[in-house]
Design a protein around this motif. Structure first.
Motif, PDB file in Angstrom:
ATOM      1  N   ALA A   7      -7.540  37.990  -0.769  1.00  0.00           N
ATOM      2  CA  ALA A   7      -8.327  38.735   0.215  1.00  0.00           C
ATOM      3  C   ALA A   7      -8.176  38.133   1.604  1.00  0.00           C
ATOM      4  O   ALA A   7      -8.157  38.856   2.610  1.00  0.00           O
ATOM      5  CB  ALA A   7      -9.794  38.757  -0.201  1.00  0.00           C
ATOM      6  N   ASP A   8      -8.068  36.780   1.684  1.00  0.00           N
ATOM      7  CA  ASP A   8      -7.894  36.129   2.979  1.00  0.00           C
ATOM      8  C   ASP A   8      -6.558  36.508   3.592  1.00  0.00           C
ATOM      9  O   ASP A   8      -6.460  36.772   4.803  1.00  0.00           O
ATOM     10  CB  ASP A   8      -7.983  34.604   2.816  1.00  0.00           C
ATOM     11  CG  ASP A   8      -9.345  34.152   2.309  1.00  0.00           C
ATOM     12  OD1 ASP A   8     -10.345  34.818   2.639  1.00  0.00           O
ATOM     13  OD2 ASP A   8      -9.386  33.146   1.578  1.00  0.00           O
ATOM     14  N   LEU A   9      -5.502  36.523   2.761  1.00  0.00           N
ATOM     15  CA  LEU A   9      -4.184  36.901   3.254  1.00  0.00           C
ATOM     16  C   LEU A   9      -4.173  38.349   3.740  1.00  0.00           C
ATOM     17  O   LEU A   9      -3.588  38.665   4.780  1.00  0.00           O
ATOM     18  CB  LEU A   9      -3.131  36.698   2.157  1.00  0.00           C
ATOM     19  CG  LEU A   9      -2.716  35.253   1.882  1.00  0.00           C
ATOM     20  CD1 LEU A   9      -1.825  35.179   0.645  1.00  0.00           C
ATOM     21  CD2 LEU A   9      -1.972  34.679   3.082  1.00  0.00           C
ATOM     22  N   SER A  66      -4.890  43.377  -4.911  1.00  0.00           N
ATOM     23  CA  SER A  66      -4.547  43.527  -3.502  1.00  0.00           C
ATOM     24  C   SER A  66      -3.042  43.520  -3.282  1.00  0.00           C
ATOM     25  O   SER A  66      -2.563  43.988  -2.238  1.00  0.00           O
ATOM     26  CB  SER A  66      -5.189  42.413  -2.679  1.00  0.00           C
ATOM     27  OG  SER A  66      -4.714  41.145  -3.099  1.00  0.00           O
ATOM     28  N   LEU A 106      -4.662  30.104   0.707  1.00  0.00           N
ATOM     29  CA  LEU A 106      -5.521  31.232   1.015  1.00  0.00           C
ATOM     30  C   LEU A 106      -5.631  32.150  -0.186  1.00  0.00           C
ATOM     31  O   LEU A 106      -4.656  32.362  -0.910  1.00  0.00           O
ATOM     32  CB  LEU A 106      -4.959  32.015   2.217  1.00  0.00           C
ATOM     33  CG  LEU A 106      -4.934  31.267   3.555  1.00  0.00           C
ATOM     34  CD1 LEU A 106      -4.271  32.130   4.615  1.00  0.00           C
ATOM     35  CD2 LEU A 106      -6.333  30.878   3.984  1.00  0.00           C
ATOM     36  N   LYS A 107      -6.801  32.715  -0.376  1.00  0.00           N
ATOM     37  CA  LYS A 107      -7.005  33.677  -1.449  1.00  0.00           C
ATOM     38  C   LYS A 107      -6.366  35.006  -1.054  1.00  0.00           C
ATOM     39  O   LYS A 107      -6.121  35.269   0.132  1.00  0.00           O
ATOM     40  CB  LYS A 107      -8.500  33.851  -1.703  1.00  0.00           C
ATOM     41  CG  LYS A 107      -9.188  32.590  -2.209  1.00  0.00           C
ATOM     42  CD  LYS A 107     -10.681  32.830  -2.440  1.00  0.00           C
ATOM     43  CE  LYS A 107     -11.359  31.566  -2.949  1.00  0.00           C
ATOM     44  NZ  LYS A 107     -12.815  31.767  -3.159  1.00  0.00           N
ATOM     45  N   ALA A 111      -6.698  40.074   4.839  1.00  0.00           N
ATOM     46  CA  ALA A 111      -7.450  40.149   6.086  1.00  0.00           C
ATOM     47  C   ALA A 111      -6.638  39.585   7.253  1.00  0.00           C
ATOM     48  O   ALA A 111      -6.676  40.131   8.360  1.00  0.00           O
ATOM     49  CB  ALA A 111      -8.765  39.385   5.945  1.00  0.00           C
ATOM     50  N   ARG A 112      -5.892  38.520   7.006  1.00  0.00           N
ATOM     51  CA  ARG A 112      -5.060  37.947   8.061  1.00  0.00           C
ATOM     52  C   ARG A 112      -3.998  38.945   8.482  1.00  0.00           C
ATOM     53  O   ARG A 112      -3.699  39.077   9.683  1.00  0.00           O
ATOM     54  CB  ARG A 112      -4.424  36.646   7.579  1.00  0.00           C
ATOM     55  CG  ARG A 112      -3.440  36.056   8.570  1.00  0.00           C
ATOM     56  CD  ARG A 112      -2.885  34.736   8.093  1.00  0.00           C
ATOM     57  NE  ARG A 112      -3.896  33.678   8.166  1.00  0.00           N
ATOM     58  CZ  ARG A 112      -3.628  32.385   7.927  1.00  0.00           C
ATOM     59  NH1 ARG A 112      -2.397  32.018   7.595  1.00  0.00           N
ATOM     60  NH2 ARG A 112      -4.586  31.481   8.010  1.00  0.00           N
TER      61      ARG A 112
END
Length: 433
Positions: free
Chosen positions: A320-322, A351, A317-318, A324-325
């Motif tokens: 930003a994905d982490l 981030s 996961l990128k 958001a998760r």
């Protein structure tokens, strides 16, 4: 010069003499019990002498006839004889040995034996050799399979050694039934070979007496003819040396003769003894491997961490994905774990700074674990002294335990926590990012 390749004389494969790594081939391990394994001859260095004359010199290091012989000793007998009989091939072998000795000396002078790449490869090879020799040593203590065991297997499994009946067939092939009858008449006064050579339309066999080879009673296929059930049936009705009546096939008409006959039955024990022993040894080796691995797993507490296997198999996961998760995760403890993963895997991403702050924020706001939150915020200030969130981290350290309303400025919208209260920016919403 191609045949010499079969016993590893290329650059990088040829094991040379004392200066190039020892022997031309050696093994201290015994072959598995009951096998016909062979052990390569062990080379020992010897100086030039009347019985061991030098054949070349490299930087003062003599290459002797014994050195060359030690390489040839690893070759198949036929190849070895070719080199000993052909001066040009022998000279070519000496040249390759000399070239590798020169390369070896150059590598040692350059310090290649101390390079990281070489030492890394060497360590890997040593590991594989260690495993191989451990296994061979363990396997070598097994006793040879007794002759009585081999015989007992033969006696107890007769169906495995049954072979179909077979007959060796000759034929004279012609185009018509009338021609086939004419062939039969000619055979009364002439030899089979003479009639076959004169009358057979099968040009491949006409000159050698019409020999087709063997047919078996478990198939209708006849060599050189194809599917011919009438020919096969006749071959097993004829006595040895008898001639058939005209027979029809897709190729034409045939007159056949069966020269040899063998009925369906078991192969003789002597014919299959080695095959049985080899099969039993292979079976025993498979069982030995299974038992050895099972015992090692038990002794050394081997466990496969099945749950952990899912992590490396999952797509990465990128950042930003982490992030958001983490925001979408209801459990504060799980959210902290995801923020920690983001910081660990992407420490240089922007981030990661926000995630580091959010770890402390979650401890304080949702878990009310102020000691842990304080520890996180202090670490955050030390790690990110230039961050815009340093002021917010300091405010949290001073006020998170006292229920003091948050400042009117300083908290970015992305850090708003669900439920409002401490940490919610003035004028912000009550939803967590």
């Amino acid at each position: 010069m191609i045949r010499i390749q079969s016993f590893a004389l290329g650059v990088g494969a040829l094991l040379l003499v004392s200066g190039m790594g020892g022997c031309a081939g050696s093994s201290r391990s015994k072959p598995p019990a009951g096998t016909q394994g062979s052990t390569a001859r062990v080379w020992q260095p010897s100086p030039p002498s009347p019985g061991n004359p030098p054949v070349a010199v490299v930087n003062g290091r003599y290459i002797t006839r014994h050195d060359v012989d030690s390489v040839l000793a690893t070759a198949p007998a036929g190849v070895r004889e070719d080199y000993l009989k052909d001066p040009e091939q022998y000279k070519g072998l000496v040249e390759r040995i000399v070239n590798q000795e020169a390369m070896y000396q150059a590598a040692m002078k350059a310090g290649t034996d101390r390079s990281k790449g070489y030492l890394s490869d060497l360590e890997g090879q040593q590991r594989q050799l260690l495993l191989r020799h451990y296994y061979q040593d363990a396997l070598s203590v097994l006793p040879a399979i007794a002759d009585s065991t081999v015989r007992r297997y033969y006696d107890e499994h007769p169906a495995e050694f049954n072979i179909p009946g077979r007959a060796r067939v000759r034929h004279i092939q012609v185009a018509t039934q009338a021609r086939a009858k004419e062939v039969l008449r000619k055979l009364r006064t002439s030899t089979w070979d003479e009639v076959a050579a004169r009358y057979s339309t099968d040009k491949l066999t006409a000159k050698n007496g019409g020999i087709l080879g063997f047919v078996t009673n478990d198939t209708a296929i006849v060599p050189g003819i194809g599917n011919a059930p009438a020919v096969v049936a006749a071959a097993f009705k004829l006595k040895e040396g008898e001639t058939s009546e005209p027979l029809k096939s897709s190729k034409g008409w045939h007159v056949i003769r069966a020269d040899e006959r063998a009925e369906t039955g078991p192969q003789k024990y002597e014919a299959v003894q080695r095959q049985i022993r080899s099969n039993l040894e292979n079976q025993r080796t498979e069982h030995f491997q299974t038992d050895l691995i099972a015992s090692l797993q038990k002794e050394y507490g081997v466990r496969i961490l099945s749950d952990s296997l899912q992590s490396p198999m999952a797509p990465a996961l990128k950042p930003a994905d982490l992030f958001a998760r983490a925001q979408a995760t209801e459990s504060p403890a799980e959210r902290i774990g995801i923020f920690q993963q983001l910081v660990r895997e992407y420490p240089d991403d922007k981030s990661a700074t926000q995630a580091s702050f959010m770890i402390g924020f979650t401890y304080a706001e949702e878990m009310k674990n102020y000691p842990e939150a304080r520890k996180v915020f202090v670490s955050f200030i030390a790690k990110y002294p230039q961050s815009d969130l340093v002021a917010s981290a300091k405010w949290m350290i001073e006020n998170m335990e006292h229920g003091v309303p948050p400042p009117s400025v300083g908290m970015p919208d992305t850090l708003i926590m669900k439920g409002g209260g401490l940490g919610a920016p003035p004028g912000g919403t009550n939803s967590r990012p």
